[in-house]
Every structure is written in structure tokens, then in C-alpha cells.
Scaffold this active site. Structure first.
Site, mmCIF file in Angstrom:
data_model
loop_
_atom_site.group_PDB
_atom_site.id
_atom_site.type_symbol
_atom_site.label_atom_id
_atom_site.label_comp_id
_atom_site.label_asym_id
_atom_site.label_seq_id
_atom_site.Cartn_x
_atom_site.Cartn_y
_atom_site.Cartn_z
ATOM 1 N N GLU A 252 -27.632 -11.774 -10.902
ATOM 2 C CA GLU A 252 -27.226 -10.377 -10.712
ATOM 3 C C GLU A 252 -28.513 -9.585 -10.583
ATOM 4 O OE1 GLU A 252 -26.514 -6.934 -10.433
ATOM 5 O OE2 GLU A 252 -26.462 -6.877 -12.619
ATOM 6 N N CYS A 286 -29.042 -1.198 -12.099
ATOM 7 C CA CYS A 286 -28.906 -1.846 -10.797
ATOM 8 C C CYS A 286 -27.884 -1.129 -9.919
ATOM 9 C CB CYS A 286 -28.530 -3.309 -10.965
ATOM 10 S SG CYS A 286 -26.989 -3.581 -11.870
#
Length: 485
Positions: A252, A286
Site C-alpha cells: 500500500e 497516502c
């Protein structure tokens, strides 16, 4: 003795008990003040190798334990996160530079992850398959074995627990390498919770350290799965190593997420959503909104509203004042943010708000008159910066949003019909219509595409079972099968 009493863990690492680290100690520093908060044990590559071997032995027994036993440990862990929430939140505020509501979210999320993981222990984990032979044919899920979890600094507790909890619940052992800058709230807290919850020794190892430890927890032969959250550059290297060693890597990674504001959108609400998406936790997420794509009919109004919000947001030490933004995690990160903003202004953008800092406190920043080639638009900033670009047609908005190497999160504000059409045209792991880009829940599949990662590897029973188990084919016959040899 409190849960996080430093007398228990100062200068030590964890394998079920607290032991002296072989690579010495290092100081944990509060980014808001520069004060030393604690002294942590620093693991070395030898510590990681021993941990992997110990974990492999412990895991074999853990996988055979009744599901009720594994579920009970996870339920107790969830209750302990709730019981000790305030103490853990204090560390998240001071160590990670988080505002208190964000710290509260982390402890609540960690408890929820434990409760959801507890249900995985008894989740159906097999299929009855058809067979052309006179036999039963089954596919069943088995624990992967030893899982390495490498977690970042920004949401240190959540981004550790979202892999640690399901991996343990499904019968695995875990090597946890938190970011050294947040290894108390993202590591020590996790170890102490599971220690108090009664997790058997050897199943969870805490290994704060540098690149040598990161390499060791990836290459250790006992490790079968690597769960990594962090930068795209580091993720590429980890993926290459895991590919060579035939291990599974769940990655991720970064994002440069677009928020599309359609004509007719409520600009006051849109600017509020945009501010939250870009400025929450100083933009160090993110999923942060990194590109604001705004229809030209509402562009100027949106820029003014967003800049007004940025100017009014208080920035300071979240441990001592009521602020909306805390400090950037360290000087290196701040320097990168400031360099991108300055380069973008030099390239012709207009600084509508912010662009200044005192120490590690960077003002929320709005950049107008931005073009797609400018640095703060084209690159992931990982800071509280909102570049705004106008568009004229839906087709242009789609082209702008899709023109990125990343594919993590997309927000679309305005008419739902148009938004659905846009969402179908843009490759991305997450889509939020009439919301900004920063969203997550313990029960949803989470992950990005392309430079943002290798798909949904976290959250929800399907993704977690896929992530932390292997599929085994089993057949059974009433008698030994006849063969022509």
C-alpha cells in the site's frame, strides 16, 4: 504499573517478553518541541533473524489452537485498546504530531480492527469443489506462516494493526517493524496490548530499526508474506525482492489523489471537504487530496473559499493547544514540502494561502493558477498543500484525473449522475462520490493500483483472508484409488 510504563520497555525489544536489543538504543523525539520522549531498543539484523526462527516455531502451535482461543485474544486486545485509549492517544499526539481527534480515531480504529479480526478466526475458510473422480474435493485456507508487517509514521497504530490483527487471528505469527520515529505508539503499544491480552510468547515480535532490519524481516526464509505500507520507491524495491524470493508482498504505497468539483456543486461544502482532504494530519496521508480539479464556472469562488479556510486554520503543538494542524514529522520531510511549493510558485503558480513555516509547523497552503506540469501538482507532496487546476468539460476532468502514475483514491463533488460516469472512467482503488479522498473503515477492502500498490490487500474478511492465508486442495476417497501402474 501503566500499560506504557517506560520501565517495562526502555532500551528493549519484544518477543513475548522484553529483552535488551543488540543494536543499542535510540531516542524518540517529539516533533513539535524537539524534546526526547523515550529511549527505545534498536533491533539489528541478527535480532530479526532470531525473531523469524522463533516466530516460525510458535506459529505452528498457534495455528492448531481452537478458533475460540485465537478469537478470545483478539477480543481482549480490542477491549484493552478501549481501556487504555487515553494513554495511547497521548503518545500518538506527542510522537506523531497528531491532533487529539486524529489520535482518538486511531485507538477507536485499532479496537475495531481487533473485534473484526476476532470474527475471522471462525469465518468459513473453505469450499466444496466438484470432481470428476469418485471422491470429495475441497479447497481450504491455511495460515501463511510468518508475516512481516512494515508500518509508516503517519497513522502508526492503524497501519500496524490493520495487518497485525487479522494475521494473528488467522493463525500466523508476526514480525512488526514500525517506523523508528513512531515506534512507541505504532509498536510498543501494540506489543503491550497483546502481551496483556494473553497472546502466547513468540507470536509477535517488535523490531524497531533501520534499513538492515527492514531487509532482514523481508528476506528471512521463514517469512512468507510481507505487508508494507509506505513510499512507492521503497515498495518497488520490496516487491522486487519478494518476487525474486517467491514471497507474497502486499503493498500500500503513495498517492496523488484528485478531488473533482463539478459545476453546480455547493462551494462552501466543497471547500470544507477539500480543506479536510488536503490538510488533515498536515497532509501526511497516502489518501490526501493532492490535486483539486475544479470546473471553471466555480473555480475562482472555490479558490477563495479554500484559501480562506487555510488562512483560518490554527497550526501549533497539538499537545498544548487547540489546533487543526500539528508539526511535520521531521526536517527532511518539511524541506521536501517547502521545495515543491517554492518550485511551483517559481513555475508560475499563485500562492493563494500559506507557503510559510516556523520550525516544523507548515501553514496550510493553497496554490492557484497551477498547470499539470508544475511540481506540486505532478508529484506527491505529502504535506498540507492544495494545488487547484480548472477544467472545462467532463472529458477534460477525466483526462486530468487519470493522468497520474498513482491510482489510490478519487473524490467527486456534485451531480451524482456525472460523478458515476467519471468514476467509471478513472482507474483507482477507491472512489468517494460527494466526499473527499481520505476515507477508511475496518470492514472495507482497501488498496490502490499502479504506483499506489498492488490492489486491495487490507480490510474486510475477503481481503484479509486472501492476504494472510494460503489455499490448499484436499481430496478424500473411501478406498485407495486404483492406478494402472
Amino acid at each position: 504499573m501503566t500499560l506504557l510504563d517506560p520501565a517495562l520497555w526502555t532500551g528493549k525489544i519484544f518477543d513475548g517478553t522484553w529483552n535488551t536489543a543488540t543494536a543499542g538504543t535510540y531516542d524518540v523525539v517529539e516533533p513539535a518541541t524537539g524534546a526526547t520522549l523515550a529511549s527505545l531498543g534498536q533491533a539489528g539484523a541478527d535480532d530479526a533473524a532470531r525473531a523469524a526462527a522463533t516466530a516460525a516455531t510458535a506459529q505452528r502451535d498457534w495455528a492448531t489452537r481452537p478458533y475460540e482461543e485465537r478469537a478470545a485474544v483478539l477480543r481482549r486486545a480490542g477491549a484493552l485498546f478501549e481501556q487504555h485509549a487515553e494513554q495511547i492517544q497521548d503518545w500518538i499526539v506527542r510522537e506523531a504530531g497528531s491532533i487529539p481527534p486524529k489520535a482518538e480515531l486511531e485507538t477507536h480504529f485499532a479496537a475495531s480492527l481487533c473485534y473484526e479480526a476476532a470474527a475471522l478466526a471462525s469465518h468459513p475458510q473453505g469450499l466444496v469443489l466438484p470432481s470428476s473422480q469418485p471422491r470429495w474435493s475441497l479447497a481450504r485456507r491455511r495460515p501463511a506462516g510468518v508475516v512481516s508487517v512494515i508500518a509508516p509514521f503517519n497513522f502508526p497504530l492503524i497501519l500496524s494493526m490493520r495487518s497485525v490483527a487479522p494475521a494473528l487471528a488467522l493463525g500466523n505469527a508476526v514480525l512488526l517493524k514500525p517506523d523508528p520515529r513512531t515506534a512507541v505508539c505504532g509498536g510498543v503499544a501494540v506489543a503491550r496490548i497483546f502481551q496483556e491480552a494473553g497472546l502466547p510468547e513468540g507470536l509477535l515480535h517488535l523490531l524497531p530499526g533501520g534499513a538492515d532490519v527492514g531487509a532482514a524481516v523481508i528476506t528471512a526464509p521463514e517469512v512468507r508474506v510481507v505487508s508494507f505500507t509506505g513510499s512507492t520507491a521503497a515498495g518497488r524495491k520490496i516487491g522486487e525482492t519478494c518476487g525474486r524470493l517467491l514471497k507474497r508482498a502486499h503493498l500500500e504505497l503513495g498517492g496523488n489523489n484528485a478531488l473533482i468539483v463539478l459545476p453546480g456543486a455547493d462551494i462552501a461544502k466543497a471547500a470544507s471537504a477539500g480543506a479536510w482532504g488536503s490538510f488533515l494530519h498536515q497532509g501526511q496521508i497516502c489518501m490526501t487530496t493532492g490535486r483539486h480539479l475544479v470546473h471553471h464556472s466555480v473555480h475562482d469562488e472555490y479558490v477563495d473559499a479554500l484559501a480562506d479556510k487555510a488562512d483560518k486554520l490554527p497550526v501549533g503543538d497539538p499537545a498544548t493547544g487547540h489546533v487543526a494542524l500539528g508539526p511535520i514529522i521531521d526536517q527532511r520531510q518539511l524541506a521536501g514540502i517547502d521545495a515543491l511549493v517554492r518550485a511551483t510558485v517559481t513555475a508560475g503558480a499563485r500562492l493563494a494561502a500559506g507557503g510559510t513555516h516556523e520550525g516544523l509547523f507548515y501553514r496550510p497552503t493553497v496554490l492557484a493558477e497551477v498547470t499539470p506540469s508544475m511540481p506540486a501538482y505532478a508529484q506527491e507532496v505529502f504535506g498540507p498543500v492544495a494545488p487547484v487546476v480548472p477544467f472545462g468539460t467532463v472529458e477534460e476532468a477525466i483526462a486530468l484525473a487519470a493522468d497520474s502514475e498513482y491510482g489510490l483514491s478519487l473524490g467527486i463533488l456534485g451531480d451524482v449522475g456525472q460523478a458515476m460516469r467519471i468514476a467509471d472512467a478513472i482507474p483507482t482503488g477507491l472512489v468517494h462520490i460527494n466526499d473527499q479522498t481520505v476515507n477508511d473503515e475496518p470492514v472495507v477492502p482497501f488498496g490502490g493500483l499502479a504506483a499506489s500498490g498492488n490492489g486491495s490487500r487490507f480490510g474486510g474478511p475477503d481481503a484479509n483472508i486472501d492476504a494472510f492465508t494460503e489455499t490448499q486442495w484436499v481430496t478424500m476417497r473411501g478406498d485407495i484409488a486404483p492406478h494402472p501402474f
